[in-house]
Design a protein around this motif. Structure first.
Motif, PDB file in Angstrom:
ATOM      1  N   MET A 101       0.825  -1.213   0.000  1.00 25.94           N
ATOM      2  CA  MET A 101       0.000   0.000   0.000  1.00 25.94           C
ATOM      3  C   MET A 101       0.858   1.262   0.000  1.00 25.94           C
ATOM      4  SD  MET A 101      -2.853  -1.212   2.814  1.00 25.94           S
ATOM      5  CE  MET A 101      -4.092  -0.022   2.382  1.00 25.94           C
ATOM      6  N   MET A 102       2.160   1.111   0.327  1.00 30.91           N
ATOM      7  CA  MET A 102       3.068   2.254   0.404  1.00 30.91           C
ATOM      8  C   MET A 102       3.971   2.369  -0.810  1.00 30.91           C
ATOM      9  SD  MET A 102       2.423   3.655   3.337  1.00 30.91           S
ATOM     10  CE  MET A 102       1.542   3.222   4.828  1.00 30.91           C
ATOM     11  N   LEU A 103       3.879   1.434  -1.741  1.00 34.20           N
ATOM     12  CA  LEU A 103       4.783   1.441  -2.887  1.00 34.20           C
ATOM     13  C   LEU A 103       4.708   2.768  -3.635  1.00 34.20           C
ATOM     14  CD1 LEU A 103       4.371  -2.168  -4.341  1.00 34.20           C
ATOM     15  CD2 LEU A 103       6.281  -1.240  -3.031  1.00 34.20           C
ATOM     16  N   ASP A 104       5.879   3.332  -3.888  1.00 34.19           N
ATOM     17  CA  ASP A 104       6.012   4.567  -4.683  1.00 34.19           C
ATOM     18  C   ASP A 104       5.361   5.769  -4.017  1.00 34.19           C
ATOM     19  OD1 ASP A 104       7.306   3.096  -6.744  1.00 34.19           O
ATOM     20  OD2 ASP A 104       5.360   2.460  -7.508  1.00 34.19           O
ATOM     21  N   ILE A 105       5.160   5.721  -2.704  1.00 37.18           N
ATOM     22  CA  ILE A 105       4.547   6.871  -2.041  1.00 37.18           C
ATOM     23  C   ILE A 105       5.464   8.080  -2.070  1.00 37.18           C
ATOM     24  CG2 ILE A 105       5.392   6.336   0.278  1.00 37.18           C
ATOM     25  CD1 ILE A 105       2.629   7.217   1.334  1.00 37.18           C
ATOM     26  N   ASN A 106       6.799   7.836  -2.235  1.00 33.31           N
ATOM     27  CA  ASN A 106       7.773   8.929  -2.289  1.00 33.31           C
ATOM     28  C   ASN A 106       8.040   9.397  -3.718  1.00 33.31           C
ATOM     29  OD1 ASN A 106       8.175   8.951   0.522  1.00 33.31           O
ATOM     30  ND2 ASN A 106       9.622   7.246   0.373  1.00 33.31           N
ATOM     31  N   LYS A 107       7.178   8.978  -4.637  1.00 34.64           N
ATOM     32  CA  LYS A 107       7.315   9.405  -6.036  1.00 34.64           C
ATOM     33  C   LYS A 107       6.178  10.322  -6.459  1.00 34.64           C
ATOM     34  CE  LYS A 107      10.053   5.475  -7.700  1.00 34.64           C
ATOM     35  NZ  LYS A 107      10.157   4.407  -8.732  1.00 34.64           N
ATOM     36  N   ALA A 108       5.692  11.116  -5.514  1.00 33.90           N
ATOM     37  CA  ALA A 108       4.636  12.104  -5.789  1.00 33.90           C
ATOM     38  C   ALA A 108       3.365  11.463  -6.320  1.00 33.90           C
ATOM     39  CB  ALA A 108       5.139  13.159  -6.770  1.00 33.90           C
ATOM     40  N   THR A 109       3.109  10.226  -5.890  1.00 31.85           N
ATOM     41  CA  THR A 109       1.910   9.531  -6.367  1.00 31.85           C
ATOM     42  C   THR A 109       0.643  10.021  -5.679  1.00 31.85           C
ATOM     43  OG1 THR A 109       2.403   7.794  -4.763  1.00 31.85           O
ATOM     44  CG2 THR A 109       3.125   7.425  -7.029  1.00 31.85           C
ATOM     45  N   VAL A 110       0.786  10.547  -4.444  1.00 30.64           N
ATOM     46  CA  VAL A 110      -0.371  11.055  -3.702  1.00 30.64           C
ATOM     47  C   VAL A 110      -0.005  12.411  -3.101  1.00 30.64           C
ATOM     48  CG1 VAL A 110      -1.315   8.780  -3.162  1.00 30.64           C
ATOM     49  CG2 VAL A 110       0.349   9.816  -1.610  1.00 30.64           C
ATOM     50  N   ASP A 111      -1.042  13.152  -2.743  1.00 32.50           N
ATOM     51  CA  ASP A 111      -0.830  14.459  -2.113  1.00 32.50           C
ATOM     52  C   ASP A 111      -0.533  14.295  -0.628  1.00 32.50           C
ATOM     53  OD1 ASP A 111      -1.317  15.792  -4.490  1.00 32.50           O
ATOM     54  OD2 ASP A 111      -3.484  15.891  -4.121  1.00 32.50           O
ATOM     55  N   PHE A 112       0.213  15.258  -0.088  1.00 29.64           N
ATOM     56  CA  PHE A 112       0.476  15.319   1.341  1.00 29.64           C
ATOM     57  C   PHE A 112      -0.122  16.615   1.889  1.00 29.64           C
ATOM     58  CE2 PHE A 112       3.297  12.001   0.228  1.00 29.64           C
ATOM     59  CZ  PHE A 112       3.656  11.331   1.395  1.00 29.64           C
ATOM     60  N   ARG A 113      -0.415  16.595   3.196  1.00 25.60           N
ATOM     61  CA  ARG A 113      -0.962  17.783   3.841  1.00 25.60           C
ATOM     62  C   ARG A 113      -0.298  17.960   5.201  1.00 25.60           C
ATOM     63  NH1 ARG A 113      -6.900  15.096   5.004  1.00 25.60           N
ATOM     64  NH2 ARG A 113      -6.190  13.499   6.495  1.00 25.60           N
ATOM     65  N   PRO A 114      -0.299  19.178   5.740  1.00 24.74           N
ATOM     66  CA  PRO A 114       0.304  19.389   7.060  1.00 24.74           C
ATOM     67  C   PRO A 114      -0.474  18.643   8.137  1.00 24.74           C
ATOM     68  CG  PRO A 114      -0.029  21.465   5.900  1.00 24.74           C
ATOM     69  CD  PRO A 114      -0.769  20.421   5.131  1.00 24.74           C
ATOM     70  N   ASN A 115       0.246  18.232   9.176  1.00 25.53           N
ATOM     71  CA  ASN A 115      -0.433  17.586  10.292  1.00 25.53           C
ATOM     72  C   ASN A 115      -1.122  18.627  11.164  1.00 25.53           C
ATOM     73  OD1 ASN A 115       1.796  18.735  11.522  1.00 25.53           O
ATOM     74  ND2 ASN A 115       2.043  17.049  12.969  1.00 25.53           N
ATOM     75  N   ASP A 170      -0.355  20.221  13.810  1.00 24.73           N
ATOM     76  CA  ASP A 170       0.392  21.370  14.333  1.00 24.73           C
ATOM     77  C   ASP A 170       1.359  21.961  13.310  1.00 24.73           C
ATOM     78  OD1 ASP A 170       2.286  19.425  14.198  1.00 24.73           O
ATOM     79  OD2 ASP A 170       2.800  19.435  16.337  1.00 24.73           O
ATOM     80  N   ASP A 171       1.243  21.543  12.040  1.00 23.74           N
ATOM     81  CA  ASP A 171       2.043  22.083  10.935  1.00 23.74           C
ATOM     82  C   ASP A 171       3.534  21.796  11.074  1.00 23.74           C
ATOM     83  OD1 ASP A 171      -0.173  23.098   9.643  1.00 23.74           O
ATOM     84  OD2 ASP A 171      -0.050  25.044  10.633  1.00 23.74           O
ATOM     85  N   HIS A 172       3.898  20.799  11.872  1.00 23.34           N
ATOM     86  CA  HIS A 172       5.309  20.457  12.008  1.00 23.34           C
ATOM     87  C   HIS A 172       5.694  19.266  11.125  1.00 23.34           C
ATOM     88  CE1 HIS A 172       5.142  23.062  15.552  1.00 23.34           C
ATOM     89  NE2 HIS A 172       6.475  23.069  15.517  1.00 23.34           N
ATOM     90  N   HIS A 173       4.730  18.521  10.664  1.00 27.75           N
ATOM     91  CA  HIS A 173       4.983  17.355   9.813  1.00 27.75           C
ATOM     92  C   HIS A 173       3.939  17.331   8.705  1.00 27.75           C
ATOM     93  CE1 HIS A 173       7.796  15.705  12.792  1.00 27.75           C
ATOM     94  NE2 HIS A 173       6.909  16.058  13.718  1.00 27.75           N
ATOM     95  N   VAL A 174       4.139  16.418   7.754  1.00 26.02           N
ATOM     96  CA  VAL A 174       3.154  16.215   6.700  1.00 26.02           C
ATOM     97  C   VAL A 174       2.725  14.751   6.718  1.00 26.02           C
ATOM     98  CG1 VAL A 174       3.919  18.066   5.188  1.00 26.02           C
ATOM     99  CG2 VAL A 174       4.967  15.797   4.977  1.00 26.02           C
ATOM    100  N   GLU A 175       1.529  14.504   6.252  1.00 22.49           N
ATOM    101  CA  GLU A 175       0.995  13.145   6.176  1.00 22.49           C
ATOM    102  C   GLU A 175       0.274  12.972   4.847  1.00 22.49           C
ATOM    103  OE1 GLU A 175      -2.391  12.244   8.634  1.00 22.49           O
ATOM    104  OE2 GLU A 175      -2.721  14.375   9.054  1.00 22.49           O
ATOM    105  N   PRO A 176       0.197  11.738   4.329  1.00 29.84           N
ATOM    106  CA  PRO A 176      -0.487  11.522   3.044  1.00 29.84           C
ATOM    107  C   PRO A 176      -1.996  11.689   3.179  1.00 29.84           C
ATOM    108  CG  PRO A 176       0.194   9.423   3.989  1.00 29.84           C
ATOM    109  CD  PRO A 176       0.776  10.493   4.870  1.00 29.84           C
TER     110      PRO A 176
END
Length: 848
Positions: A154-168, A170-176
């Protein structure tokens, strides 16, 4: 005095508050309370719907599940690494992604690791993660977990801009926002959630079946739900069980909402005493609570015949519940009561609600049918592959650009070295190279940084090979992006690999004729079948061509595996679309469609009839009758063992529920024994066990209601009883069969017309050699006869082999058997049966 001071103090406090209110009155904004409540509630409801309770149609996950898996992924808790404390995952999730309590996160992670909750587990656990008895998991400081291998896909190629990310939060991290997920997880693992004003309850499905349906939908975009159901037969629960009927499945897949009835697999084991062994349970049924409920029902006497209950399930969660019965208990009746009153039979109320992206990209709740659920997933996968391919293309083009500069540099290496050596600095060298060879800044930097070792012959050859390979990949990526058919081919290949690697066989069986049967009778082939019922209540349906043609006098072939104490009671022929009326010894009638009776092999025992009909304690089926479709003009004629007869219009039996209806008001010590359909002008013959028969006109009997008593049809001698009734048909003769396999044909005109209520005349000369009369019917040469004895041996002979004889004769031997003949049925003669008979070299003995 104290009271006086307190009153003055309170008055001063009120004055002070009033003064403060007046001073700040200009800062107060009037608000309509109704509008404010509506706005606040809607904001809260949408927050619960989108951020907690409902899954995303694309990856089938709720936010908490997505955050758990992504946390494990980022921390490196993969399936090939050691287990890590559950506390580390829970702590990371609540610190970085999930603004809720640790209990909610841990409970969600536990569910992902339970093999009785998830059809395909996404978390690989170590330690106590609960049980189907409702036992809670151990605290997260004691248990360990890591990603399951399937979850890693389910995580394959997640680091290849396959899905959008958004801030968590508190805006310190991002999540898919969503995971790439290369299998349709929403349907495969299902989902359960309660939001504000809405809820979802999606059943799990088999991975192979679901991916097969996806591939079919890719190839046939206009496919209907019915076509997709060729691949997805129905839900596939991790706890197995049997789904009864297809009505609920079809309704769920077409509308997104339906009721799916699931029953546990149970078997009756003969012994002293007999036992009922349960091998699995319906989905989400708590085993411990089930056993408690059954015990309560036994105490309340709503379930009878149970003496003890034991849970022999092992630690691997293989279910084995042993229910011991009393000596005098009817196992079939007790099992039927268990299904009716306990969660051994339960309903899964499906409601396929999920969040889907609208035109603006926002997620909104939508009730999905089977096709739309698959289509949303395929659209998501197309987008994932497209974005991944675009990422790979840009990366390949950048590398190609560098390689083009290196090729120029290698071809002019002496001049390149000369320019670099003559330059004052690295930045000066870059400028000089760009001016001489028109390099880009990136190319020039790469050439300046190039090691001298790259100038060897082998390295130069590798350079040209890499350039050719990169050019080929760019062409492939471009083709995938520009041609949707190529993209779909990549999608099919990838999900097929997932199905091959992680797919397994279906666990949940589907009984298409269970409960209410199916709602579309056009799907059932209309054909002639045999229906047989044993004395102990086992019923089955057989194809009409099951028994080959033989000659009279043979032993027959094995027709049913039955117990020593059981025997064949009734056998009839019917169309699969006929109504089968079941008459009990207490005078009640039940009804089933013929196709609702389970089809079985020739030697199979059959299905307990109490699983199909709601029989009362001590009630037994004594007669079965096939009623063709749209049959309304004829009357139902019923006779009892003591010679009573009654005629009732058939339309009074049009609406028979599962609990049956009264068909005959019986007197003491009497019971129904036979039934027939007859027009008002018909002539009938009633026959007795000792061979007596009376023939009279049916219009001499007045039609009465269902609950009425009957009138005398034939006067019986001592120790005699009625065995059946036959309606005279033009061109047919009367056929009589005895207990020891003898039979004969007689013309109806040999029996004079008389008034009902007489003693009758001799119809068969019963002797010790032939045995007493046990069955009658009407036949012509267009029919074959199928005769079965108590041992289950069956013979099929042509009616033309049975000679016409007088009333007071012994007939011919039709079946050679030491066991008593049980029943007979007639069936239309076919050329196929005749050819099979001609292929037999000897009489029926060769078929035993």
């Amino acid at each position: 005095m104290k009271g006086k001071y307190k009153a003055e103090r309170d008055k001063a406090q009120e004055f002070k508050i009033d003064q403060m209110f007046r001073e700040n009155l200009e800062n107060v904004v009037p608000v309509n309370l109704e509008d404010e409540m509506r706005k606040s509630f809607i904001d809260y409801a949408m927050s619960v719907i989108s951020d907690r309770a409902l899954p995303d149609v694309r990856d089938g996950l709720k936010p908490v599940h997505r955050r758990i898996l992504y946390s494990m992924f980022t921390q490196g808790y993969s399936s090939d690494k050691a287990y890590r404390k559950s506390a580390s995952t829970v702590g990371d999730v609540i610190s970085r992604f999930h603004p809720h309590g640790d209990a909610a996160v841990y409970d969600a992670m536990v569910r992902l690791a339970q093999d009785f909750s998830m059809r395909y587990m996404l978390v690989d656990s170590h330690g106590n993660f609960g049980s189907r008895d409702g036992d809670p998991p151990a605290a997260y400081r004691y248990t360990e977990a890591r990603m399951a291998k399937l979850a890693e896909t389910m995580m394959l190629d997640i680091n290849k801009a396959t899905v959008d990310f958004r801030p968590n939060f508190d805006d310190h991290h991002v999540e898919p926002v969503v995971l790439p997920t290369n299998f349709p997880n929403l349907l495969v693992n299902g989902s359960v959630g309660i939001a504000v004003g809405m809820a979802t309850n999606i059943p799990p499905h088999n991975l192979r079946e679901t991916i097969s349906a996806c591939i079919y939908l890719l190839d046939h975009p206009d496919a209907t739900v019915e076509e997709l159901m060729q691949f997805i037969k129905g839900p596939d629960f991790p706890t197995a069980g049997v789904i009864l009927g297809t009505n609920g499945i079809r309704e769920t897949y077409k509308t997104g909402h339906g009721r799916i009835v699931v029953r546990a697999n149970a078997e009756i084991v003969d012994g002293s005493p007999a036992k009922i062994i349960v091998h699995d349970l319906p989905y989400m049924v708590n085993k411990a609570r089930l056993l408690e409920k059954i015990s309560e029902l036994v105490k309340q006497k709503r379930i009878i015949g149970i003496s003890a209950i034991r849970d022999e399930s092992d630690r691997n969660e293989d279910v084995r519940i042993v229910i011991e019965l009393k000596k005098d208990a009817n196992p079939l009746l007790t099992l039927n009561q268990l299904y009716a009153n306990s969660q051994l039979q339960d309903a899964f109320n499906a409601h396929m609600l999920a969040l889907v992206p609208n035109a603006d990209g926002a997620l909104v709740p939508e009730l999905l049918n089977l096709k739309s659920a698959l289509q949303y997933y395929l659209d998501h996968q197309r987008q994932v592959i497209l974005r991944r391919t675009q990422f790979n293309l840009e990366k390949a083009q950048l590398r190609q650009h560098i390689l083009e500069g290196l090729k120029i540099a290698v071809a002019n290496i002496d001049e390149i070295i000369k320019i670099i050596r003559a330059s004052k600095s690295e930045s000066d060298a870059k400028v000089n190279l760009q001016a001489r060879f028109n390099f880009s800044d990136r190319q020039a930097q790469h050439i300046v940084d190039m090691r001298l070792g790259r100038l060897s012959g082998l390295e130069i050859e590798n350079l040209y090979q890499e350039y050719d390979e990169i050019s080929r990949k760019i062409a492939e990526y471009t083709e995938i992006i520009e041609k949707p058919a190529i993209l779909d081919g990549v999608l099919k290949t990838e999900i097929t690999q997932v199905a091959e690697q992680f797919g397994d066989e279906r666990r949940t069986e589907i009984d298409p004729f269970g409960v209410d049967g199916i709602d579309d009778e056009s799907l059932i082939k209309q054909e002639t079948v045999l229906v047989s019922l044993t004395n102990n209540g086992y019923i089955k349906r057989l194809a009409a061509d099951t028994y080959n043609m033989q000659h009279r006098g043979g032993k027959g072939v094995s027709g049913m595996s039955i117990k020593e104490e059981d025997r064949i009671h009734k056998m009839i022929t019917a169309s699969t679309h006929d109504d089968i009326f079941f008459f009990s010894n207490s005078g009640k009638v039940y009804k089933l469609r013929a196709y609702a009776i389970h089809e079985a092999s020739r030697t199979a025992k059959g299905t307990p009839i109490v699983n199909l009909l709601q029989l009362e304690a001590g009630e037994k089926i004594v007669e079965i009758l096939a009623v063709p479709e749209a049959e309304e003009k004829r009357s139902l004629v019923l006779v009892t063992k003591k010679g009573l007869i009654k005629k009732t219009r058939l339309n009074e039996f049009s609406n028979i529920n599962k609990n049956g209806k009264i068909a005959f008001a019986l007197r003491t010590d009497d019971e129904l024994c036979a039934a027939a359909l007859a027009p008002d002008e018909a002539t009938v013959i009633m026959a007795t066990h000792t061979g007596m028969a009376v023939r009279f006109l049916i219009d001499k009997i007045r039609a009465v209601g269902r609950k009425a008593y009957g009138v005398c049809g034939i006067k019986l001698r001592a120790d005699d009883y009625v065995i059946g009734i036959v309606v005279e048909q033009p061109g047919e003769d009367l056929f009589l069969l005895t207990e020891k396999g003898y039979g004969k044909r007689s013309v109806f005109s040999d029996f004079r017309l008389a008034n009902r209520g007489g003693v009758g005349v001799k119809a068969y000369n019963c002797t010790d050699k032939t045995g007493n009369l046990m069955a009658i019917t009407s036949i012509s040469d267009a029919y074959d006869l199928i005769i079965m004895n108590d041992e289950g041996m069956t013979i099929r002979i042509s009616s033309s082999e049975v000679n016409v004889q007088g009333r007071n004769t012994q007939g011919l031997r039709l079946m050679r058997s030491e066991a008593q003949v049980a029943d007979l049925a007639r069936i239309l003669h076919t050329e196929t049966a005749e050819n099979e008979a001609s292929a037999t070299d000897v009489a029926g003995e060769s078929l035993t």
